[in-house]
Scaffold this active site. Sequence first.
Site, PDB file in Angstrom:
ATOM      1  N   GLU A  28     -39.865  -7.746 -18.976  1.00 30.58           N
ATOM      2  CA  GLU A  28     -41.478  -7.054 -18.945  1.00 30.58           C
ATOM      3  C   GLU A  28     -41.928  -7.607 -17.896  1.00 30.58           C
ATOM      4  OE1 GLU A  28     -44.093  -6.421 -22.747  1.00 30.58           O
ATOM      5  OE2 GLU A  28     -42.950  -7.907 -22.842  1.00 30.58           O
ATOM      6  N   TYR A  60     -67.074   7.502  -9.490  1.00 27.60           N
ATOM      7  CA  TYR A  60     -65.363   7.039 -10.632  1.00 27.60           C
ATOM      8  C   TYR A  60     -64.960   7.097  -9.988  1.00 27.60           C
ATOM      9  CZ  TYR A  60     -66.314  12.482 -10.189  1.00 27.60           C
ATOM     10  OH  TYR A  60     -66.558  13.316  -9.564  1.00 27.60           O
ATOM     11  N   GLU A  80     -54.572  -7.738 -24.290  1.00 30.05           N
ATOM     12  CA  GLU A  80     -55.703  -7.999 -24.731  1.00 30.05           C
ATOM     13  C   GLU A  80     -56.387  -8.437 -23.486  1.00 30.05           C
ATOM     14  OE1 GLU A  80     -53.158  -8.356 -26.502  1.00 30.05           O
ATOM     15  OE2 GLU A  80     -53.514  -8.326 -28.384  1.00 30.05           O
ATOM     16  N   LYS A 105     -49.841   0.396 -23.963  1.00 28.75           N
ATOM     17  CA  LYS A 105     -48.670  -0.134 -23.573  1.00 28.75           C
ATOM     18  C   LYS A 105     -47.658   0.992 -23.776  1.00 28.75           C
ATOM     19  CE  LYS A 105     -45.894  -4.738 -22.626  1.00 28.75           C
ATOM     20  NZ  LYS A 105     -46.061  -5.969 -23.346  1.00 28.75           N
TER      21      LYS A 105
END
Length: 126
Positions: A28, A60, A80, A105
């Site tokens: 990863e 934004y 997290e 994810k």
Amino acid sequence: MDDVARTPDRITLTGVRVRAHHGVFDFEREQGQEFVIDVSVAVDLAAAASGDDLGRTVHYGELAEAVADAVRRDPVDLIETVAERVADVALAYPAVEEVEVTVHKPEAPISVPFDDVAVTIVRSRA
């Protein structure tokens, strides 16, 4: 009208896509994968709306760029941690009272069929 309770106004970015190298596994970190970020910030939009004043709200487009930059940098193990990082970025805007962040994810290394895995956090000013 001043004594009427109002729920917070919100600006929401949905589906900000960022290629990054977060994850527990070496592959990863090496190959990277797509992360999808949803960010909703609570902002009092009354002043900006009444004066048509960009300076009294959150731009934004700039928020989206800041979120993407935060997700791209410094690989970490957990989504997290990525969510906390994004929340910190959003709360750095003076007008933001609260932020809700979801980090998706969709390419997570899970051995069963799935559509998405995500974490959601809500943070506000102390």
